[in-house]
Every structure is written in C-alpha cells, then in structure tokens.
Design a protein around this motif. Sequence first.
Motif, short mmCIF file in Angstrom:
data_model
loop_
_atom_site.label_atom_id
_atom_site.label_comp_id
_atom_site.label_asym_id
_atom_site.label_seq_id
_atom_site.Cartn_x
_atom_site.Cartn_y
_atom_site.Cartn_z
N ILE A 1 0.84 -1.20 0.00
CA ILE A 1 0.00 0.00 0.00
C ILE A 1 0.87 1.25 0.00
O ILE A 1 0.60 2.21 -0.72
CB ILE A 1 -0.96 -0.01 1.21
CG1 ILE A 1 -2.01 -1.11 1.02
CG2 ILE A 1 -1.63 1.34 1.39
CD1 ILE A 1 -2.84 -1.39 2.24
N ALA A 2 1.93 1.24 0.79
CA ALA A 2 2.83 2.39 0.84
C ALA A 2 3.49 2.63 -0.51
O ALA A 2 3.64 3.78 -0.94
CB ALA A 2 3.89 2.17 1.91
N ARG A 3 3.86 1.56 -1.19
CA ARG A 3 4.47 1.71 -2.53
C ARG A 3 3.47 2.31 -3.50
O ARG A 3 3.84 3.17 -4.31
CB ARG A 3 4.95 0.35 -3.03
CG ARG A 3 6.21 -0.12 -2.38
CD ARG A 3 6.68 -1.44 -2.97
NE ARG A 3 7.84 -1.93 -2.25
CZ ARG A 3 8.11 -3.21 -2.05
NH1 ARG A 3 7.31 -4.15 -2.53
NH2 ARG A 3 9.17 -3.58 -1.38
N LEU A 4 2.23 1.86 -3.45
CA LEU A 4 1.22 2.41 -4.35
C LEU A 4 0.98 3.89 -4.07
O LEU A 4 0.86 4.69 -4.99
CB LEU A 4 -0.10 1.64 -4.19
CG LEU A 4 -0.13 0.25 -4.80
CD1 LEU A 4 -1.43 -0.46 -4.42
CD2 LEU A 4 0.02 0.31 -6.30
N HIS A 5 0.92 4.25 -2.79
CA HIS A 5 0.72 5.66 -2.44
C HIS A 5 1.91 6.51 -2.87
O HIS A 5 1.75 7.69 -3.17
CB HIS A 5 0.46 5.81 -0.94
CG HIS A 5 -0.93 5.45 -0.55
ND1 HIS A 5 -2.02 6.21 -0.90
CD2 HIS A 5 -1.42 4.42 0.16
CE1 HIS A 5 -3.12 5.65 -0.43
NE2 HIS A 5 -2.78 4.56 0.22
N ALA A 6 3.09 5.93 -2.91
CA ALA A 6 4.27 6.67 -3.36
C ALA A 6 4.25 6.86 -4.88
O ALA A 6 4.79 7.84 -5.39
CB ALA A 6 5.53 5.94 -2.94
N LYS A 7 3.62 5.95 -5.60
CA LYS A 7 3.57 6.04 -7.06
C LYS A 7 2.61 7.12 -7.55
O LYS A 7 2.81 7.70 -8.62
CB LYS A 7 3.13 4.70 -7.66
CG LYS A 7 4.21 3.66 -7.70
CD LYS A 7 3.71 2.42 -8.41
CE LYS A 7 4.80 1.38 -8.53
NZ LYS A 7 4.35 0.20 -9.27
N ILE A 8 1.56 7.38 -6.81
CA ILE A 8 0.52 8.31 -7.26
C ILE A 8 1.07 9.69 -7.58
O ILE A 8 0.80 10.23 -8.66
CB ILE A 8 -0.64 8.36 -6.24
CG1 ILE A 8 -1.36 7.02 -6.23
CG2 ILE A 8 -1.61 9.48 -6.56
CD1 ILE A 8 -2.36 6.85 -5.11
N PRO A 9 1.85 10.33 -6.71
CA PRO A 9 2.39 11.65 -7.06
C PRO A 9 3.30 11.60 -8.28
O PRO A 9 3.32 12.54 -9.09
CB PRO A 9 3.18 12.08 -5.82
CG PRO A 9 2.70 11.23 -4.72
CD PRO A 9 2.20 9.97 -5.33
N ASN A 10 4.04 10.50 -8.44
CA ASN A 10 4.91 10.38 -9.60
C ASN A 10 4.11 10.29 -10.89
O ASN A 10 4.49 10.87 -11.91
CB ASN A 10 5.82 9.16 -9.45
CG ASN A 10 6.84 9.33 -8.36
OD1 ASN A 10 7.22 10.44 -8.02
ND2 ASN A 10 7.28 8.23 -7.78
N ILE A 11 3.00 9.58 -10.87
CA ILE A 11 2.14 9.46 -12.04
C ILE A 11 1.56 10.83 -12.40
O ILE A 11 1.53 11.23 -13.56
CB ILE A 11 1.03 8.43 -11.79
CG1 ILE A 11 1.63 7.03 -11.70
CG2 ILE A 11 -0.04 8.50 -12.89
CD1 ILE A 11 0.66 5.98 -11.19
N ARG A 12 1.10 11.57 -11.38
CA ARG A 12 0.55 12.91 -11.61
C ARG A 12 1.60 13.85 -12.20
O ARG A 12 1.34 14.60 -13.14
CB ARG A 12 0.00 13.50 -10.32
CG ARG A 12 -1.27 12.85 -9.87
CD ARG A 12 -1.83 13.53 -8.65
NE ARG A 12 -3.07 12.89 -8.25
CZ ARG A 12 -3.47 12.73 -7.01
NH1 ARG A 12 -2.73 13.20 -6.02
NH2 ARG A 12 -4.59 12.15 -6.72
N LYS A 13 2.80 13.80 -11.63
CA LYS A 13 3.87 14.67 -12.10
C LYS A 13 4.25 14.33 -13.54
O LYS A 13 4.43 15.23 -14.37
CB LYS A 13 5.09 14.51 -11.19
CG LYS A 13 6.23 15.43 -11.52
CD LYS A 13 7.38 15.25 -10.54
CE LYS A 13 8.54 16.16 -10.88
NZ LYS A 13 9.66 15.97 -9.95
N ASP A 14 4.34 13.04 -13.86
CA ASP A 14 4.68 12.61 -15.21
C ASP A 14 3.63 13.07 -16.21
O ASP A 14 3.96 13.59 -17.29
CB ASP A 14 4.82 11.09 -15.25
CG ASP A 14 5.20 10.57 -16.62
OD1 ASP A 14 6.25 11.01 -17.15
OD2 ASP A 14 4.45 9.74 -17.18
N THR A 15 2.36 12.91 -15.87
CA THR A 15 1.28 13.32 -16.76
C THR A 15 1.31 14.82 -16.99
O THR A 15 1.14 15.29 -18.13
CB THR A 15 -0.08 12.90 -16.16
OG1 THR A 15 -0.06 11.49 -15.94
CG2 THR A 15 -1.22 13.25 -17.08
#
Length: 55
Positions: free
Chosen positions: A12-26
């Motif tokens: 769960i922590a890994r998934l929550h860490a990915k969310i900001p990266n996905i937003r930033k990339d988009t």
Amino acid sequence: MSTNWKKAQIQIARLHAKIPNIRKDTLQKLTTILAKNHGTVVIEDLNVKTLELHS
C-alpha cells in the motif's frame, strides 16, 4: 502483527508513493505537448468565489 499484514502495508505504501509520480509525469507530458504545439501559452488564475458573487 502478522507477516502478511506487514507485506500488505508495504504494498500500500508503494502504491501511495507512485501516485504523485504518475501525476507529475502526466503534467510534464501535457506541458511538453502544449509548449511544442503552441507558440504562446497564457495561464490565468481566477478567483472563482469572487466571480460567483458578481454573477
């Protein structure tokens, strides 16, 4: 606490860490497309509360 619970918390922590990266990339991809396809980009910061009161 069980081992499976700890594993689940790590996932769960890994998934929550990915969310900001996905937003930033988009956002970076979008701004790159806008910059390449348009000579001038204008951004306006509107105060929506003020607009609603005057309408």
